[in-house]
Design an enzyme around this catalytic site. Structure first.
Site, PDB file in Angstrom:
ATOM      1  CB  SER A 213       6.238  -7.152   3.053  1.00 41.39           C
ATOM      2  OG  SER A 213       7.645  -7.263   3.076  1.00 41.39           O
TER       3      SER A 213
ATOM      4  CE1 TYR B 276       6.769  -3.307  -1.053  1.00 42.54           C
ATOM      5  CE2 TYR B 276       8.126  -4.137   0.743  1.00 42.54           C
ATOM      6  CZ  TYR B 276       7.195  -4.353  -0.262  1.00 42.54           C
ATOM      7  OH  TYR B 276       6.688  -5.621  -0.451  1.00 42.54           O
TER       8      TYR B 276
ATOM      9  CE  LYS C 213       3.546  -4.559   0.545  1.00 41.70           C
ATOM     10  NZ  LYS C 213       2.385  -5.246  -0.051  1.00 41.70           N
TER      11      LYS C 213
ATOM     12  CB  THR D 283       8.365 -11.601  -8.217  1.00 39.12           C
ATOM     13  OG1 THR D 283       8.579 -10.413  -7.440  1.00 39.12           O
ATOM     14  CG2 THR D 283       7.640 -12.640  -7.394  1.00 39.12           C
TER      15      THR D 283
HETATM   16  N1  LIG Z   1       8.599 -10.145  -4.345  1.00 43.03           N
HETATM   17  C1  LIG Z   1       8.863  -9.976  -3.049  1.00 43.03           C
HETATM   18  O1  LIG Z   1      10.032 -10.095  -2.597  1.00 43.03           O
HETATM   19  C2  LIG Z   1       7.753  -9.688  -2.068  1.00 43.03           C
HETATM   20  C3  LIG Z   1       8.025  -9.898  -0.695  1.00 43.03           C
HETATM   21  C4  LIG Z   1       7.027  -9.619   0.227  1.00 43.03           C
HETATM   22  C5  LIG Z   1       5.802  -9.127  -0.226  1.00 43.03           C
HETATM   23  N2  LIG Z   1       5.582  -8.936  -1.568  1.00 43.03           N
HETATM   24  C6  LIG Z   1       4.282  -8.395  -1.969  1.00 43.03           C
HETATM   25  O2  LIG Z   1       3.627  -9.323  -2.810  1.00 43.03           O
HETATM   26  C7  LIG Z   1       2.748  -8.621  -3.696  1.00 43.03           C
HETATM   27  C8  LIG Z   1       2.970  -9.101  -5.116  1.00 43.03           C
HETATM   28  O3  LIG Z   1       4.298  -8.776  -5.486  1.00 43.03           O
HETATM   29  P1  LIG Z   1       5.124  -9.586  -6.608  1.00 43.03           P
HETATM   30  O4  LIG Z   1       6.406  -9.991  -6.002  1.00 43.03           O
HETATM   31  O5  LIG Z   1       4.272 -10.596  -7.265  1.00 43.03           O
HETATM   32  O6  LIG Z   1       5.444  -8.369  -7.590  1.00 43.03           O
HETATM   33  P2  LIG Z   1       5.267  -8.239  -9.170  1.00 43.03           P
HETATM   34  O7  LIG Z   1       5.609  -9.507  -9.835  1.00 43.03           O
HETATM   35  O8  LIG Z   1       6.014  -7.001  -9.529  1.00 43.03           O
HETATM   36  O9  LIG Z   1       3.716  -7.999  -9.311  1.00 43.03           O
HETATM   37  C9  LIG Z   1       3.128  -6.830  -8.814  1.00 43.03           C
HETATM   38  C10 LIG Z   1       1.745  -6.725  -9.378  1.00 43.03           C
HETATM   39  O10 LIG Z   1       1.167  -5.462  -8.952  1.00 43.03           O
HETATM   40  C11 LIG Z   1       0.597  -4.834 -10.074  1.00 43.03           C
HETATM   41  N3  LIG Z   1       0.592  -3.382 -10.004  1.00 43.03           N
HETATM   42  C12 LIG Z   1       1.642  -2.547  -9.814  1.00 43.03           C
HETATM   43  N4  LIG Z   1       1.236  -1.268  -9.907  1.00 43.03           N
HETATM   44  C13 LIG Z   1      -0.102  -1.292 -10.157  1.00 43.03           C
HETATM   45  C14 LIG Z   1      -1.098  -0.311 -10.378  1.00 43.03           C
HETATM   46  N5  LIG Z   1      -0.807   1.002 -10.381  1.00 43.03           N
HETATM   47  N6  LIG Z   1      -2.369  -0.702 -10.606  1.00 43.03           N
HETATM   48  C15 LIG Z   1      -2.676  -2.005 -10.654  1.00 43.03           C
HETATM   49  N7  LIG Z   1      -1.782  -3.008 -10.464  1.00 43.03           N
HETATM   50  C16 LIG Z   1      -0.509  -2.645 -10.222  1.00 43.03           C
HETATM   51  C17 LIG Z   1       1.481  -5.253 -11.224  1.00 43.03           C
HETATM   52  O11 LIG Z   1       0.778  -5.054 -12.419  1.00 43.03           O
HETATM   53  P3  LIG Z   1       1.563  -4.862 -13.826  1.00 43.03           P
HETATM   54  O12 LIG Z   1       1.929  -6.259 -14.233  1.00 43.03           O
HETATM   55  O13 LIG Z   1       0.534  -4.217 -14.691  1.00 43.03           O
HETATM   56  O14 LIG Z   1       2.755  -3.996 -13.535  1.00 43.03           O
HETATM   57  C18 LIG Z   1       1.734  -6.716 -10.907  1.00 43.03           C
HETATM   58  O15 LIG Z   1       0.671  -7.512 -11.364  1.00 43.03           O
HETATM   59  C19 LIG Z   1       3.030  -7.139  -3.482  1.00 43.03           C
HETATM   60  O16 LIG Z   1       2.058  -6.569  -2.641  1.00 43.03           O
HETATM   61  C20 LIG Z   1       4.381  -7.133  -2.794  1.00 43.03           C
HETATM   62  O17 LIG Z   1       4.581  -5.988  -2.001  1.00 43.03           O
HETATM   63  C21 LIG Z   1       6.524  -9.218  -2.493  1.00 43.03           C
END
Ligand SMILES: NC(=O)c1ccc[n+]([C@@H]2O[C@H](COP(=O)([O-])OP(=O)(O)OC[C@H]3O[C@@H](n4cnc5c(N)ncnc54)[C@H](OP(=O)(O)O)[C@@H]3O)[C@@H](O)[C@H]2O)c1
Length: 268
Positions: free
Chosen positions: A137, A150, A154, A185
């Site tokens: 991130s 968080y 990261k 998301t």
């Molecule tokens: N969205 C943002 O603004 C953003 C920005 C920078 C980086 N990121 C990074 O991008 C990545 C994906 O995020 P996203 O935005 O796609 O978020 P998201 O839609 O909330 O998806 C997160 C995923 O992680 C899984 N997860 C959470 N806890 C878990 C656990 N205990 N065991 C296994 N799986 C687990 C969730 O599974 P469930 O569906 O079962 O809950 C979901 O599939 C993350 O690493 C996040 O830090 C996101």
């Protein structure tokens, strides 16, 4: 490009499902890792050539399940690529974060990727196209109020990735760090979305991250990618002149404090 077999954590999430779609469309096979069997099955059925993709139930919140997960993946044949994408973010001032929320963020965002890399390296070494992508991130390079734990997770993932890149420098395994800025998301609560809007912070669509990940699969040299302008500039500025960034962010603090309180009040 050669068809790859990709183990993808957090497959049913916003960025994960966009990556799965993009990889399947490009002819790769995806091992979809997640916690919800119905969501995983629906995702697999929606992919190009569903029969080529597999589902593995995996909760990354404990070290024990990661060991058994690695053993299960080893029985499924070769793995060319590991993508550590699963993640959690709990918005709030550090004094408002419960112990378990802090521990959970560090476990899922940092410890689980480290353990998965370690457990899957023997499998990856058998591939001539081996690659690891750790999804970081811009908060892995810029400490941001309201996201202290968080950010810690990261920053840790970025440090781990850099060390692993150097540890594997004499081996044909590419280790990439891909750092999105805010992405649209459900990870971002309504309070975070409203705060980003008020502060003028842009949110990318998931497809932008998925396209960057697809592009990294063909990079044989380990690299770090930061997505979004001006965030990628601030990542570099923060490394060189952190006080300049700190002064700019100080102006945002009252807004961040207001939304952090609102978020925790709503979720308590
Ligand atoms: N969205 C943002 O603004 C953003 C920005 C920078 C980086 N990121 C990074 O991008 C990545 C994906 O995020 P996203 O935005 O796609 O978020 P998201 O839609 O909330 O998806 C997160 C995923 O992680 C899984 N997860 C959470 N806890 C878990 C656990 N205990 N065991 C296994 N799986 C687990 C969730 O599974 P469930 O569906 O079962 O809950 C979901 O599939 C993350 O690493 C996040 O830090 C996101």
């Amino acid at each position: 490009m050669t068809a790859l077999k990709i183990a993808l954590t957090g497959a049913t999430g916003g960025i994960g499902s966009a990556m799965a779609q993009g990889f399947a469309q490009a002819g790769h096979s995806v091992v979809l890792l997640g916690r919800n069997s119905e969501a995983l099955a629906a995702l697999r059925d929606s992919l190009n050539q569903p029969e080529r993709h597999q589902i593995v139930l995996a909760d990354l919140s404990s070290a024990a399940t990661i060991t058994s997960l690695a053993a299960e993946l080893a029985t499924m044949g070769n793995i060319d690529v590991l993508i550590n994408n699963a993640g959690v973010s709990d918005f709030g001032l550090v004094t408002d974060l419960p112990d378990d929320a802090i521990a959970h963020m560090l476990q899922v965002n940092l410890i689980a990727p480290i353990l998965l890399c370690r457990a899957l390296l023997p499998l990856l070494r058998a591939s001539t196209n081996a690659c690891i992508i750790n999804i970081g991130s811009s908060f892995g390079s810029i400490g941001y109020a309201g996201f202290s734990a968080y950010c810690a997770s990261k920053f840790g993932l970025r440090g781990f990735t850099e060390a692993l890149q150097r540890e594997l420098a004499d081996q044909p395994i590419a280790v990439h760090y891909l750092a999105p800025r805010a992405v649209r998301t459900t990870m971002n609560s309504p309070a975070v979305v409203a705060m980003n809007k008020e502060l003028g912070n842009s949110e990318d669509e998931v497809e932008i991250v998925a396209a960057a990940a697809l592009q990294l699969l063909s990079q044989r040299r380990s690299c770090n990618r930061y997505l979004g302008w001006p965030e990628k500039f601030f990542v570099r500025l923060n490394a060189l002149l952190p006080n300049v960034v700190a002064n700019a962010l100080k102006k945002q603090l009252p807004v961040i404090q207001r939304y952090a309180k609102q978020h925790r009040g709503a979720s308590l």
